[in-house]
Design a protein around this motif. Structure first.
Motif, PDB file in Angstrom:
ATOM      1  N   LYS A   1      38.830  33.110  57.336  1.00 15.70           N
ATOM      2  CA  LYS A   1      38.994  34.457  56.768  1.00 15.70           C
ATOM      3  C   LYS A   1      37.753  34.883  55.987  1.00 15.70           C
ATOM      4  O   LYS A   1      37.213  35.969  56.196  1.00 15.70           O
ATOM      5  N   THR A   2      37.319  34.010  55.095  1.00 19.22           N
ATOM      6  CA  THR A   2      36.152  34.345  54.278  1.00 19.22           C
ATOM      7  C   THR A   2      34.911  34.479  55.164  1.00 19.22           C
ATOM      8  O   THR A   2      34.100  35.392  54.984  1.00 19.22           O
ATOM      9  N   HIS A   3      34.795  33.596  56.123  1.00 18.79           N
ATOM     10  CA  HIS A   3      33.669  33.659  57.057  1.00 18.79           C
ATOM     11  C   HIS A   3      33.612  35.049  57.719  1.00 18.79           C
ATOM     12  O   HIS A   3      32.564  35.697  57.729  1.00 18.79           O
TER      13      HIS A   3
ATOM     14  N   VAL B   1      38.468  42.659  49.822  1.00 13.96           N
ATOM     15  CA  VAL B   1      39.060  41.832  48.773  1.00 13.96           C
ATOM     16  C   VAL B   1      39.688  40.601  49.428  1.00 13.96           C
ATOM     17  O   VAL B   1      40.590  40.703  50.254  1.00 13.96           O
ATOM     18  N   ASP B   2      39.156  39.452  49.044  1.00 14.81           N
ATOM     19  CA  ASP B   2      39.531  38.185  49.661  1.00 14.81           C
ATOM     20  C   ASP B   2      40.666  37.534  48.858  1.00 14.81           C
ATOM     21  O   ASP B   2      40.684  37.631  47.629  1.00 14.81           O
ATOM     22  N   ASP B   3      41.569  36.882  49.535  1.00 14.41           N
ATOM     23  CA  ASP B   3      42.661  36.133  48.886  1.00 14.41           C
ATOM     24  C   ASP B   3      43.490  36.992  47.947  1.00 14.41           C
ATOM     25  O   ASP B   3      43.706  36.648  46.779  1.00 14.41           O
ATOM     26  N   VAL B   4      43.987  38.098  48.472  1.00 13.12           N
ATOM     27  CA  VAL B   4      44.684  39.075  47.637  1.00 13.12           C
ATOM     28  C   VAL B   4      45.990  38.524  47.062  1.00 13.12           C
ATOM     29  O   VAL B   4      46.496  39.018  46.061  1.00 13.12           O
TER      30      VAL B   4
HETATM   31 MG    MG Z   1      38.627  32.009  51.956  1.00 10.84          MG
END
Ligand code: MG
Ligand code: ADP
Length: 458
Positions: A164-166, A220-223
């Motif tokens: 996801k972050t990638h 926005v990551d890891d909401v």
């Molecule tokens: Mg991540």
């Protein structure tokens, strides 16, 4: 035409499920049928590409079930097609830009401007695409291209270490490369909260709001992190709405689907659900192997002259199924060990140096997976496998499934019994014993069981 299409739609809804239907089929409109070809209007190129690759067959089937003679689908991009839920066409026109309110364009914002740094390895080029992440990748690419907003937000979810972050970093980078003027803001939900709380404390909330409301692409990551954090949630909601109203793109990630985030306010949840929701599925063997192959190329450059023996990557792809981060860590360690000891990277060395990782990622198989696999293998229905019928053709596979469940999971006999249609634990024990016996006597049965076990360990 309308009636025909209505029939096709309801058939497709039943076939592909409500969620897929809303995302992919609902926006389509049948315009004409001529010479065996159905003209279907579609609001975006992205949608038509995806639909023609993944839903052509079901659409053709449904058309023919409804009595239309169609062999081909012909998609045209038409703004008049039904807008997908949450697309730009459905939201108000973007507000005119107000240059005075804009913070000077500086590309991806520096830390002082609240964006988190991007990892230079997280690019599209370095992202390996396979079946489990195909849709997430395609949607990410689409967002990175910029242009009119087609789905808002893009909501990416999946377990840890699945990329996801990638993908988010890759979007940020690509979008910025294409449009250096665009204001791209990437940060984790935790950072969002931290900055917000600081702004409250320092009485700079107006600046905070202004900053967040003048971006072109907010990620926005890891909401899930802000669930239960009431004032942060509230602020996030307002930011979100302000950007959507301006036609600005938002990308969100979480470790689960919007509907499954506990302590998230209902209105936020439903807002998050109105764009495109895509999940990153757990990796499969092929994807893991491709990732390992591609990372190996990178490591070879760092550690030249090392020998990687045949079968090592396949072994890792089989055994480490948890997540890509662990897979990468394992490979990294192998190369580091090999370069220190001068040893070839072979299976022995791999097993020894990765003993802890291999132990931790011993695959946990569920009773349900075992039942599904066994039913498939013997070509019987899952409901029959767990059901009450006692005929031999069902009873034997059922006992094999019981045996495998006892062997491969840590479930107790009563627990297994419950999963086999509420059978008593003595029935399970009897089944397990029976198969143990048959295994010893019947070679082909033993082979069958090994085959199943290997398939389940993959
Ligand atoms: Mg991540
Ligand atoms: P998440 O944010 O979903 O927890 P990350 O994006 O941090 O996962 O990914 C974990 C690690 O695995 C990163 O180093 C990332 O580069 C790598 N990774 C994940 N999926 C892929 C992929 N499909 N191709 C290449 N690397 C991947």
């Amino acid at each position: 035409m309308n009636e025909l299409w209505a029939g096709v739609r309801s058939e497709l809804e039943a076939r592909v499920g409500t969620h897929n239907f809303a995302t992919w089929i609902a926006p389509l409109d049948l315009r004409a049928i001529e010479g065996g070809s159905a003209d279907i209007a579609c609001p975006t190129r992205f949608l038509s590409d995806w639909v023609s690759r993944h839903y052509a067959r079901p659409i053709l089937d449904a058309l023919s079930n409804q009595g239309a003679e169609v062999e081909r689908l012909n998609f045209t991009i038409a703004t008049g097609a039904r807008p997908a839920p949450g697309t730009a066409a459905a939201s108000p026109a973007p507000a005119p830009e107000q240059p005075a309110a804009r913070v000077p364009a500086r590309g991806i914002m520096g830390d002082d401007e609240m964006s988190a740094p991007l990892d230079s390895r997280f690019t599209f080029d370095n992202f390996i695409v396979g079946k489990p992440n195909e849709l997430a990748h395609a949607a990410a690419r689409r967002v990175a291209e910029g242009g009119p907003v087609t789905f808002n937000p893009l909501f990416l979810y999946g377990g840890v270490g699945l990329g996801k972050t990638h993908l988010m970093h890759a979007i940020a980078r690509e979008r910025q490369a294409r449009d250096p003027e665009a204001r791209v803001l990437y940060l984790s939900a935790e950072q969002f909260m931290y900055r917000f709380v600081r702004a409250l404390r320092e009485r700079t909330v107006m600046n905070f709001k202004e900053l967040f409301r003048t971006v072109d692409l907010l990620m926005v990551d890891d909401v899930q992190f802000i669930a239960g954090k009431d004032s942060t949630q509230e602020e996030f909601f307002h930011t979100f709405n302000a950007l959507v109203d301006q036609g600005k793109q938002i990308v969100i990630s979480a470790d689960r689907a919007p509907g499954e985030i506990k302590d998230m306010e209902e209105r936020i949840r439903s807002r998050l659900s109105c764009g495109l929701i895509v999940d990153l599925h757990p990796t499969d063997y092929e994807l893991r192997l491709s990732i390992l192959q591609s990372k190996t190329e990178l490591f070879r450059a760092t550690y030249p002259g090392l020998t990687l023996c045949d079968g090592v990557l396949e072994f890792l792809a089989h055994r480490i199924t948890s997540n890509v981060r662990v897979l990468e860590g394992a490979l990294q360690r192998l190369f580091a060990f090999a370069s220190l000891t001068g040893h070839d990277i072979d299976l022995d060395m791999t097993q020894e140096s990765l003993a802890d990782i291999l132990r931790a990622s011993d695959r946990k198989v569920s009773v349900e997976e075992i039942q599904r696999k066994v039913a498939e293998h013997y070509n019987i229905r899952l409901s029959d496998l767990v059901g009450p019928k006692r005929v031999r053709t069902l009873a034997r596979p059922r006992q094999i499934a019981m045996y495998l469940a006892k062997q491969m999971t840590s479930r107790s006999l009563p627990e297994i019994g419950r999963r086999f249609g509420g059978r008593d634990h003595t029935t399970i024990m009897h089944g397990v014993r029976k198969i143990e016996e048959l295994r010893r006597e019947d070679r082909s049965m033993a082979e069958d069981i090994d085959l199943l076990r290997r398939a389940l360990e993959m």
